[in-house]
Design an enzyme around this catalytic site. Structure first.
Site, PDB file in Angstrom:
ATOM      1  N   TYR A 197      -0.926   4.492  10.797  1.00 22.02           N
ATOM      2  CA  TYR A 197      -1.319   3.510  11.803  1.00 22.02           C
ATOM      3  C   TYR A 197      -0.110   3.253  12.702  1.00 22.02           C
ATOM      4  O   TYR A 197       0.989   3.002  12.215  1.00 22.02           O
ATOM      5  CB  TYR A 197      -1.717   2.177  11.151  1.00 22.02           C
ATOM      6  CG  TYR A 197      -3.026   2.209  10.402  1.00 22.02           C
ATOM      7  CD1 TYR A 197      -4.230   2.414  11.075  1.00 22.02           C
ATOM      8  CD2 TYR A 197      -3.064   2.009   9.034  1.00 22.02           C
ATOM      9  CE1 TYR A 197      -5.440   2.447  10.392  1.00 22.02           C
ATOM     10  CE2 TYR A 197      -4.267   2.029   8.337  1.00 22.02           C
ATOM     11  CZ  TYR A 197      -5.451   2.245   9.022  1.00 22.02           C
ATOM     12  OH  TYR A 197      -6.644   2.264   8.341  1.00 22.02           O
ATOM     13  N   GLU A 244      -5.654   4.905  13.908  1.00 19.75           N
ATOM     14  CA  GLU A 244      -6.599   3.988  14.558  1.00 19.75           C
ATOM     15  C   GLU A 244      -7.295   4.574  15.776  1.00 19.75           C
ATOM     16  O   GLU A 244      -8.249   3.977  16.285  1.00 19.75           O
ATOM     17  CB  GLU A 244      -5.902   2.669  14.937  1.00 19.75           C
ATOM     18  CG  GLU A 244      -4.948   2.730  16.109  1.00 19.75           C
ATOM     19  CD  GLU A 244      -3.538   3.187  15.716  1.00 19.75           C
ATOM     20  OE1 GLU A 244      -2.659   3.180  16.599  1.00 19.75           O
ATOM     21  OE2 GLU A 244      -3.309   3.547  14.542  1.00 19.75           O
ATOM     22  N   ASP A 280      -2.451  -6.929  15.077  1.00 18.83           N
ATOM     23  CA  ASP A 280      -1.636  -5.718  15.207  1.00 18.83           C
ATOM     24  C   ASP A 280      -1.973  -4.923  16.463  1.00 18.83           C
ATOM     25  O   ASP A 280      -1.326  -3.934  16.765  1.00 18.83           O
ATOM     26  CB  ASP A 280      -1.696  -4.834  13.943  1.00 18.83           C
ATOM     27  CG  ASP A 280      -3.101  -4.553  13.471  1.00 18.83           C
ATOM     28  OD1 ASP A 280      -4.051  -4.878  14.223  1.00 18.83           O
ATOM     29  OD2 ASP A 280      -3.266  -4.020  12.365  1.00 18.83           O
ATOM     30  N   ARG A 293       0.831  -1.200   0.000  1.00 14.70           N
ATOM     31  CA  ARG A 293       0.000   0.000   0.000  1.00 14.70           C
ATOM     32  C   ARG A 293       0.871   1.258   0.000  1.00 14.70           C
ATOM     33  O   ARG A 293       2.053   1.218   0.294  1.00 14.70           O
ATOM     34  CB  ARG A 293      -0.920   0.013   1.227  1.00 14.70           C
ATOM     35  CG  ARG A 293      -2.022  -1.010   1.181  1.00 14.70           C
ATOM     36  CD  ARG A 293      -2.795  -1.076   2.494  1.00 14.70           C
ATOM     37  NE  ARG A 293      -1.998  -1.667   3.568  1.00 14.70           N
ATOM     38  CZ  ARG A 293      -2.439  -1.835   4.817  1.00 14.70           C
ATOM     39  NH1 ARG A 293      -3.657  -1.447   5.152  1.00 14.70           N
ATOM     40  NH2 ARG A 293      -1.673  -2.385   5.743  1.00 14.70           N
TER      41      ARG A 293
END
Length: 371
Positions: A94, A118, A270, A15
């Site tokens: 993130y 997040e 995660d 990404r």
């Protein structure tokens, strides 16, 4: 503002934090966007598209970090990047701090400003920058789980949707949030027999209303989880506590109650994982086996479908990035409580309570920096 977009260097992370369209929106507002060469290629965006959008290309990750006032990333910085992050630099990505102490300590030492996707939170408690990746990860959990149920991959040898005359696989989903809802939709669409668990009765009522007939809702507690894991083929961990470590809903001793070839997919990996035996894996080496139970614990699942993921992520992050660039992080976070809740570490101080509690670190009120 000068914005830097480095190439992601985490294993199999394809990404990129900004599409050419996103770069154009920032450039036309008077900001400078520097993108590391080939950063977008894994997502299908070539350097020429960024140049056409008004961005400038830089050959190395070092130069990208060095020039930028704001860094936009997808995944948390990994060890080779720690030393590149500068004092007072805004890093917008993130982080998932509560699951990894070395990252937290490195960012404290860097004296940078860490704004975590997040924990950006709306007044209704929804997490707008986590939602698009949660949607992708929830759907992928079933796609991957179905694959690893195949016998050559050490699964039970079950086709998720079954066939006429043969029962479909049984799928158990722990958590009825965005990940769990998308996983349930996907599993139901493939014809599985699905059970979704949550602690909230109002949420279970909502899911019961919107889900098809092959999805059942069930109250989440240890007794019920222990009862269901013995008969289910694919179990998806989809539990999130914003900014904090995920609770262990499946403990080590529960594996003995599962049938050989059961597949566990922990989407919460995660954030520390909601399955005790879970440890982060990569797309290169995604699974391992404990007690004949297959564990799939890839920490960046959406990285495997980067074109979809990058577009979905930029759709969500760009409005916030524009506010940060236009106003600077102090004013943007003072004006917008959603962004304010995204601040985790500021110039050496931990300003997000769940992160401070995770590692027994001193907690500083964020208003010290905003008022």
């Amino acid at each position: 503002m000068i914005i830097g977009v480095p190439k992601e260097i985490k294993n199999n992370e394809n990404r990129v934090a900004l599409t050419p369209a996103g770069a154009q929106e920032l450039v036309k507002r008077g900001h400078e966007v520097y993108v590391q060469a080939t950063a977008g290629e894994g997502s299908g965006f070539i350097d020429e598209e960024y140049v056409s959008a008004g961005a400038k290309m830089l050959p190395s990750i070092e130069e990208t970090y060095a020039i930028a006032e704001m860094i936009m990333k997808v995944k948390e910085p990994i060890e080779p990047e720690y030393k590149l992050i500068k004092k007072d630099q805004l890093v917008f990505t993130y982080f998932h701090f509560a699951s990894y102490e070395p990252l937290t300590k490195a960012m404290i030492e860097s004296k940078s400003v860490c704004l975590a996707y997040e924990t950006v939170e709306k007044s209704d408690r929804s997490l707008p920058l986590l939602v698009p990746m949660s949607e992708v990860a929830g759907r992928m959990a079933i796609q991957e789980g179905a694959k690893y149920l195949e016998k050559p991959l050490k699964g039970r040898g079950i086709l998720l949707g079954g066939v006429p005359g043969v029962r479909p696989a049984k799928v158990l989903i722990l958590g009825g949030g965005v990940v769990g809802t998308n996983a349930a939709k996907m599993a139901a669409g493939m014809g599985a027999d699905v059970t979704i668990m949550d602690l909230s009765l109002p949420r279970l009522r909502y899911l019961d209303d919107i889900m098809p007939a092959n999805v059942n809702t069930f109250m989440s507690n240890e007794y019920n989880i222990r009862e269901l894991i013995a008969t289910h083929d694919l179990i998806v961990g989809a539990v999130l506590i914003p900014g904090a470590k995920a609770p262990n809903l499946i403990t080590r001793d529960m594996l003995k109650d599962m049938r050989p070839g059961t597949v566990l997919v922990d989407v919460a990996v995660d954030q520390g994982g909601c399955i005790e035996t879970c440890k982060p894996t990569t797309h290169e080496d995604p699974t391992y086996i404990i007690d004949d139970v297959v564990h799939y614990c890839v920490a960046n699942m959406p990285g495997a479908v980067p074109y979809t993921s990058t577009l979905a992520l930029t759709n969500a992050t760009l409005p916030y990035a524009i506010q940060l660039a236009n106003k600077g992080w102090e004013k943007a976070c003072s004006d917008n409580n959603e962004l304010k809740l995204g601040l985790n570490v500021i110039k050496g101080d931990v300003v997000y309570k769940a992160v401070a509690e995770a590692f027994d670190l001193p907690f500083v009120e964020v208003d010290k920096y905003l008022n």
